[in-house]
Design an enzyme around this catalytic site. Structure first.
Site, PDB file in Angstrom:
ATOM      1  N   HIS A   1       0.755  -1.250  -0.073  1.00 49.47           N
ATOM      2  CA  HIS A   1       0.149   0.022  -0.209  1.00 49.47           C
ATOM      3  C   HIS A   1       0.795   1.292   0.103  1.00 49.47           C
ATOM      4  CE1 HIS A   1       0.401   1.143   4.412  1.00 49.47           C
ATOM      5  NE2 HIS A   1       0.810  -0.044   4.366  1.00 49.47           N
TER       6      HIS A   1
ATOM      7  N   HIS B   1       0.681   5.874  -1.149  1.00 45.12           N
ATOM      8  CA  HIS B   1      -0.243   7.058  -1.898  1.00 45.12           C
ATOM      9  C   HIS B   1       0.497   6.954  -3.495  1.00 45.12           C
ATOM     10  CE1 HIS B   1      -2.484   8.214   1.395  1.00 45.12           C
ATOM     11  NE2 HIS B   1      -1.769   8.691   2.045  1.00 45.12           N
TER      12      HIS B   1
END
Length: 266
Positions: free
Chosen positions: A74, A76
């Site tokens: 994970h 951004h």
């Protein structure tokens, strides 16, 4: 098709800022021990959300080396395909999106007041008490409609065309990727349903998610510390912009897709 996807135990969650992704990852961190998967975070420098081609290549090679272990990766970062670099792993992409204006307002106040988790961290705009309404009225850059252009490019990818605010090509590409490249995309406004669907589609990772949410009550664990209500005239100003209209078109497209996925797993 789906079983082929699930046989590859690598999930990519390319989190969009201020969409409830911390709450989503809280579920994953809570479940990773009992469900026996690894969680790895990709951290990007600064506020850019595009992995360079060498970094994409590095991730692609690393997930090939890790493919014997279930992995939830994970960060951004905008969408990219590791198979372009010759990786034999086809990750299962998931994501969460939010109503565009709510996301921007949350981000605006987050930069000024922070949240209720990292309470001592000084944010980049700390001390600036300009409200979002005042910002829009004075046409400051922090609330420019271009700042709404975030969810479309995250789904579109790392091409500079994706990050061109108001690009119809980027919107079409984002919709195509959402349908073709993502297993499921949920809504911040209904995190519980997203968890339920993930538990059905990816039990290896999210088995026990709904029970955890029910028992812990932690659907949304991080809240921006201070947020002023937004006036109707400010909302009208933003809604009249081309960029908002494209972002809300994408959001509504995603909602319809999620409802169909949710109905299919019930």
């Amino acid at each position: 098709y789906q079983e082929d996807q699930l046989a590859q135990p690598v999930v990519f969650y390319n989190r969009i800022p201020k969409t409830g992704s911390t709450s989503m990852m809280n579920i994953a961190y809570e479940l990773h021990v009992q469900n026996k998967f690894r969680v790895v975070q990709i951290r990007l420098k600064g506020s850019k959300h595009v992995l360079s081609l060498p970094d994409q290549d590095s991730v692609a090679q690393n997930i090939s080396a890790w493919s014997d272990l279930p992995l939830l990766l994970h960060g951004h970062f905008s969408y990219f395909d590791p198979q372009l670099f010759g990786s034999d792993v086809k990750p299962v992409y998931i994501n969460l999106i939010r109503k565009p204006i709510e996301r921007l307002v949350s981000y605006y106040y987050f930069l000024r007041y922070g949240d209720d988790i990292l309470v001592d961290k000084v944010r980049s705009k700390a001390g600036d008490t300009t409200t979002f309404d005042e910002c829009v009225e004075k046409r400051h850059s922090d609330c420019d409609p271009e700042k709404l252009w975030m969810q479309v490019p995250f789904f579109c990818g790392s091409s500079p065309h994706c990050w061109d605010p108001g690009s119809r090509w980027a919107l079409d590409k984002a919709k195509q990727n959402l349908v073709d490249k993502y297993l499921v995309v949920g809504m911040t406004e209904d995190l519980e349903s997203f968890a339920e669907v993930l538990e059905v589609l990816l039990p290896q990772f999210f088995g026990g998610a709904t029970q955890y949410l029910r028992e812990s009550g932690k659907a949304h664990i991080k809240k921006t510390k201070h947020k002023d209500p937004v006036s109707e005239s400010t909302l009208q100003t933003l809604r009249s912009s081309k960029i908002y209209q494209m972002e809300i078109e994408f959001y509504n497209f995603a909602v319809k897709q999620f409802r169909a996925v949710k109905k299919s797993v019930k």
